[in-house]
Design a protein around this motif. Structure first.
Motif, PDB file in Angstrom:
ATOM      1  N   LEU A 133      36.005  56.877  42.536  1.00 52.65           N
ATOM      2  CA  LEU A 133      36.995  55.941  43.070  1.00 52.65           C
ATOM      3  C   LEU A 133      36.345  54.935  44.013  1.00 52.65           C
ATOM      4  CD1 LEU A 133      39.944  55.081  43.306  1.00 52.65           C
ATOM      5  CD2 LEU A 133      40.233  56.774  45.131  1.00 52.65           C
ATOM      6  N   SER A 134      35.434  55.393  44.848  1.00 50.29           N
ATOM      7  CA  SER A 134      34.736  54.495  45.765  1.00 50.29           C
ATOM      8  C   SER A 134      33.969  53.419  44.994  1.00 50.29           C
ATOM      9  CB  SER A 134      33.778  55.291  46.651  1.00 50.29           C
ATOM     10  OG  SER A 134      33.084  54.447  47.541  1.00 50.29           O
ATOM     11  N   GLY A 135      33.246  53.829  43.952  1.00 48.71           N
ATOM     12  CA  GLY A 135      32.496  52.865  43.141  1.00 48.71           C
ATOM     13  C   GLY A 135      33.396  51.878  42.429  1.00 48.71           C
ATOM     14  N   PHE A 136      34.513  52.340  41.893  1.00 44.14           N
ATOM     15  CA  PHE A 136      35.424  51.466  41.158  1.00 44.14           C
ATOM     16  C   PHE A 136      36.165  50.499  42.095  1.00 44.14           C
ATOM     17  CE2 PHE A 136      35.854  54.800  37.549  1.00 44.14           C
ATOM     18  CZ  PHE A 136      34.648  54.361  37.020  1.00 44.14           C
ATOM     19  N   ILE A 137      36.468  50.942  43.318  1.00 46.20           N
ATOM     20  CA  ILE A 137      37.095  50.029  44.282  1.00 46.20           C
ATOM     21  C   ILE A 137      36.109  48.941  44.698  1.00 46.20           C
ATOM     22  CG2 ILE A 137      38.082  49.826  46.592  1.00 46.20           C
ATOM     23  CD1 ILE A 137      40.007  51.029  44.622  1.00 46.20           C
ATOM     24  N   LEU A 138      34.824  49.292  44.791  1.00 48.29           N
ATOM     25  CA  LEU A 138      33.810  48.270  45.063  1.00 48.29           C
ATOM     26  C   LEU A 138      33.796  47.219  43.951  1.00 48.29           C
ATOM     27  CD1 LEU A 138      30.746  50.336  46.372  1.00 48.29           C
ATOM     28  CD2 LEU A 138      32.486  49.128  47.693  1.00 48.29           C
ATOM     29  N   ILE A 139      33.990  47.668  42.721  1.00 48.82           N
ATOM     30  CA  ILE A 139      34.090  46.728  41.601  1.00 48.82           C
ATOM     31  C   ILE A 139      35.310  45.820  41.782  1.00 48.82           C
ATOM     32  CG2 ILE A 139      34.557  46.544  39.123  1.00 48.82           C
ATOM     33  CD1 ILE A 139      32.894  49.041  38.693  1.00 48.82           C
ATOM     34  N   CYS A 140      36.447  46.400  42.174  1.00 47.69           N
ATOM     35  CA  CYS A 140      37.668  45.612  42.379  1.00 47.69           C
ATOM     36  C   CYS A 140      37.460  44.530  43.439  1.00 47.69           C
ATOM     37  CB  CYS A 140      38.814  46.536  42.801  1.00 47.69           C
ATOM     38  SG  CYS A 140      39.376  47.676  41.526  1.00 47.69           S
ATOM     39  N   ILE A 141      36.815  44.909  44.547  1.00 46.64           N
ATOM     40  CA  ILE A 141      36.576  43.951  45.623  1.00 46.64           C
ATOM     41  C   ILE A 141      35.686  42.811  45.134  1.00 46.64           C
ATOM     42  CG2 ILE A 141      35.483  43.630  47.881  1.00 46.64           C
ATOM     43  CD1 ILE A 141      36.349  46.509  48.553  1.00 46.64           C
ATOM     44  N   SER A 142      34.644  43.146  44.390  1.00 43.81           N
ATOM     45  CA  SER A 142      33.714  42.124  43.892  1.00 43.81           C
ATOM     46  C   SER A 142      34.413  41.176  42.920  1.00 43.81           C
ATOM     47  CB  SER A 142      32.521  42.800  43.201  1.00 43.81           C
ATOM     48  OG  SER A 142      31.841  43.666  44.079  1.00 43.81           O
ATOM     49  N   VAL A 143      35.189  41.734  41.989  1.00 49.81           N
ATOM     50  CA  VAL A 143      35.895  40.910  41.009  1.00 49.81           C
ATOM     51  C   VAL A 143      36.952  40.040  41.697  1.00 49.81           C
ATOM     52  CG1 VAL A 143      37.438  40.973  39.001  1.00 49.81           C
ATOM     53  CG2 VAL A 143      35.476  42.516  39.111  1.00 49.81           C
ATOM     54  N   ASP A 144      37.636  40.595  42.690  1.00 47.18           N
ATOM     55  CA  ASP A 144      38.643  39.832  43.422  1.00 47.18           C
ATOM     56  C   ASP A 144      38.016  38.630  44.122  1.00 47.18           C
ATOM     57  OD1 ASP A 144      41.459  39.778  44.797  1.00 47.18           O
ATOM     58  OD2 ASP A 144      40.005  39.606  46.422  1.00 47.18           O
ATOM     59  N   ARG A 145      36.884  38.833  44.781  1.00 50.49           N
ATOM     60  CA  ARG A 145      36.191  37.721  45.451  1.00 50.49           C
ATOM     61  C   ARG A 145      35.717  36.690  44.429  1.00 50.49           C
ATOM     62  NH1 ARG A 145      38.279  37.253  49.631  1.00 50.49           N
ATOM     63  NH2 ARG A 145      39.829  38.212  48.286  1.00 50.49           N
ATOM     64  N   TYR A 146      35.237  37.174  43.299  1.00 49.85           N
ATOM     65  CA  TYR A 146      34.754  36.293  42.223  1.00 49.85           C
ATOM     66  C   TYR A 146      35.878  35.397  41.713  1.00 49.85           C
ATOM     67  CZ  TYR A 146      33.222  35.050  37.474  1.00 49.85           C
ATOM     68  OH  TYR A 146      32.922  34.386  36.314  1.00 49.85           O
ATOM     69  N   LEU A 147      37.038  35.982  41.427  1.00 47.65           N
ATOM     70  CA  LEU A 147      38.162  35.215  40.897  1.00 47.65           C
ATOM     71  C   LEU A 147      38.734  34.264  41.939  1.00 47.65           C
ATOM     72  CD1 LEU A 147      39.983  38.047  38.887  1.00 47.65           C
ATOM     73  CD2 LEU A 147      38.587  36.185  37.976  1.00 47.65           C
ATOM     74  N   ALA A 148      38.718  34.664  43.205  1.00 49.69           N
ATOM     75  CA  ALA A 148      39.254  33.808  44.260  1.00 49.69           C
ATOM     76  C   ALA A 148      38.458  32.516  44.387  1.00 49.69           C
ATOM     77  CB  ALA A 148      39.251  34.558  45.584  1.00 49.69           C
ATOM     78  N   VAL A 149      37.171  32.570  44.122  1.00 47.70           N
ATOM     79  CA  VAL A 149      36.318  31.395  44.255  1.00 47.70           C
ATOM     80  C   VAL A 149      36.242  30.602  42.958  1.00 47.70           C
ATOM     81  CG1 VAL A 149      33.948  30.611  44.703  1.00 47.70           C
ATOM     82  CG2 VAL A 149      34.947  32.424  46.096  1.00 47.70           C
ATOM     83  N   LEU A 150      36.062  31.279  41.833  1.00 50.62           N
ATOM     84  CA  LEU A 150      35.845  30.578  40.578  1.00 50.62           C
ATOM     85  C   LEU A 150      37.134  30.205  39.845  1.00 50.62           C
ATOM     86  CD1 LEU A 150      32.969  31.888  41.138  1.00 50.62           C
ATOM     87  CD2 LEU A 150      32.630  31.643  38.692  1.00 50.62           C
ATOM     88  N   GLN A 151      38.257  30.833  40.213  1.00 52.72           N
ATOM     89  CA  GLN A 151      39.536  30.462  39.608  1.00 52.72           C
ATOM     90  C   GLN A 151      40.577  30.208  40.709  1.00 52.72           C
ATOM     91  OE1 GLN A 151      40.831  33.211  36.560  1.00 52.72           O
ATOM     92  NE2 GLN A 151      38.827  33.287  35.592  1.00 52.72           N
ATOM     93  N   PRO A 152      40.319  29.241  41.592  1.00 51.20           N
ATOM     94  CA  PRO A 152      41.217  29.024  42.740  1.00 51.20           C
ATOM     95  C   PRO A 152      42.597  28.525  42.356  1.00 51.20           C
ATOM     96  CG  PRO A 152      39.600  27.247  42.561  1.00 51.20           C
ATOM     97  CD  PRO A 152      39.189  28.296  41.573  1.00 51.20           C
ATOM     98  N   MET A 153      42.754  27.929  41.188  1.00 52.60           N
ATOM     99  CA  MET A 153      44.050  27.401  40.775  1.00 52.60           C
ATOM    100  C   MET A 153      45.002  28.493  40.307  1.00 52.60           C
ATOM    101  SD  MET A 153      43.441  24.399  41.568  1.00 52.60           S
ATOM    102  CE  MET A 153      45.033  23.736  41.071  1.00 52.60           C
ATOM    103  N   ARG A 154      44.511  29.724  40.213  1.00 50.90           N
ATOM    104  CA  ARG A 154      45.367  30.833  39.758  1.00 50.90           C
ATOM    105  C   ARG A 154      45.614  31.825  40.889  1.00 50.90           C
ATOM    106  NH1 ARG A 154      42.933  32.926  34.119  1.00 50.90           N
ATOM    107  NH2 ARG A 154      44.944  33.998  34.130  1.00 50.90           N
ATOM    108  N   LEU A 155      45.642  31.319  42.120  1.00 47.51           N
ATOM    109  CA  LEU A 155      45.840  32.181  43.278  1.00 47.51           C
ATOM    110  C   LEU A 155      47.191  32.896  43.257  1.00 47.51           C
ATOM    111  CD1 LEU A 155      44.320  30.085  46.207  1.00 47.51           C
ATOM    112  CD2 LEU A 155      43.423  32.190  45.208  1.00 47.51           C
TER     113      LEU A 155
END
Length: 356
Positions: A133-155
């Motif tokens: 669970l710890s490893g998978f939540i780290l994945i969630c955090i990374s993907v969330d930051r990635y989408l927030a920057v690279l897809q800002p129009m879909r906030l």
């Protein structure tokens, strides 16, 4: 020589079946320490395990409880998506802290498994669930930051997507951990019949199937989070660099202010990425080096000093101590800092979506 399978969740019971050094081939029905190998009696390796896990448990408990309490206070006022993910990360690390670590301490103290078949299977599941669970939540955090920057129009989709990712992380952790409750079981020593251990001996029909399971566990627990973290934060740095280059061509006070913020964001993201990757690699790599050595050549791996083996296997749990330090330091900021950034973000929509 037959060996218990290295558990992809934590330090394995280093018990040999049949154990080297057990000189009773006819069966010993009464406890007799003189007939046991060094691994089957309380030794200096078990002392190292107890002391080290106790220290890790205290550090992890203090760090994660502190982070969790801060997040819960913030969420009552103005909780954010990243706060929700950090909360689940703290919960995952607390599962490791209060389920896996006490189990390892108790197991090292008793040496053999004394809690029966049902608890053997249940604890085999629980001792790995928190790590997945710890490893998978780290994945969630990374993907969330990635989408927030690279897809800002879909906030507008980010909150729903964040909840979905967290739910998938919990479900995936459950199914990845479930095989542990089937392959682990209580086994009596073939020579010393009173000695029982919670092992995976005889759980696999072939060595190939066993190795397939072990390497799949390593892929899901180590390589997948590492690759996703590297990809997401590298992409974020490249995107911030691209936007900062574009801002150089702009004119006016707003562009100058935006450029300064982009520079700070790039620097902060770069520092966080380096620390996250180093922490993850330092915590997990020693564990898997020792594990792979066991999988490839268990006979030579067993020649390594028991204290060294146990310390290397315990490195994985150190990640639960590092997470609140790394993610808490970079993502849980003071109220004054948040107000300052909110003021800066009013100058530009672009500035607001770049904030990490």
């Amino acid at each position: 020589m037959l060996n218990s399978v290295i558990n992809p969740a934590g330090p394995p019971p280093v018990i040999r079946w049949p154990a080297d050094g057990v000189h009773n081939d006819t069966g010993d029905s009464a406890p007799n320490a003189t007939n046991l190998s060094h691994d089957m009696v309380f030794n200096e390796g078990h002392v190292v395990t107890i002391v080290t896990y106790s220290i890790l448990m205290v550090i992890s408990a203090i760090g994660n409880i502190t982070v969790l309490s801060i997040i819960l206070k913030r969420r009552r006022k103005a909780g954010t998506r990243i706060h929700a993910m950090l909360m689940h990360l703290a919960i995952a690390d607390l599962l490791v802290t209060f389920l896996m670590m006490p189990l390892e301490i108790t197991w090292a103290w008793t040496v053999q498994w004394v809690f029966g078949e049902p608890l053997c299977r249940i604890m085999a599941f629980l001792r790995i669930f928190g790590l997945y669970l710890s490893g998978f939540i780290l994945i969630c955090i990374s993907v969330d930051r990635y989408l927030a920057v690279l897809q800002p129009m879909r906030l507008y989709q980010m909150d729903r997507r964040g909840k979905l990712m967290i739910g998938v992380a919990w479900i995936a952790s459950f199914f990845c951990s479930l095989p542990q409750s089937f392959i682990f079981h209580v086994e009596r020593h073939p020579n010393v019949t009173w000695f029982e251990q919670c092992v995976t001996y005889n759980a696999f029909s072939s060595k190939l199937l066993e190795l397939g399971y072990l390497y799949l566990s390593m892929l899901m627990m180590y390589w997948l989070p590492l690759i996703v973290i590297l990809f997401c934060y590298a992409s974020i740095i490249v995107e911030i660099y691209r936007r900062s280059r574009e801002s150089i061509c702009g004119q006016g006070t707003d562009n100058v202010r935006r450029l300064g913020f982009l520079g700070r964001a790039k620097s902060r993201t770069l520092k966080m990425t380096i620390i996250i990757v180093i922490a993850f690699v330092v915590c997990w790599t020693p564990y898997y080096i020792m594990s792979i050595w066991y999988w490839i050549d268990a006979k030579s791996a067993m020649t390594v000093d028991q204290k060294v083996q146990r310390v290397l296997f315990m490195f994985a749990c150190a990640n639960s101590c590092m997470n609140p330090i790394v993610y808490g330091a970079f993502n849980i900021r003071t109220r004054r800092t948040l107000v300052t950034q909110a003021t800066v973000s009013k100058t530009s929509t672009e500035t607001r979506v770049v904030e990490l």
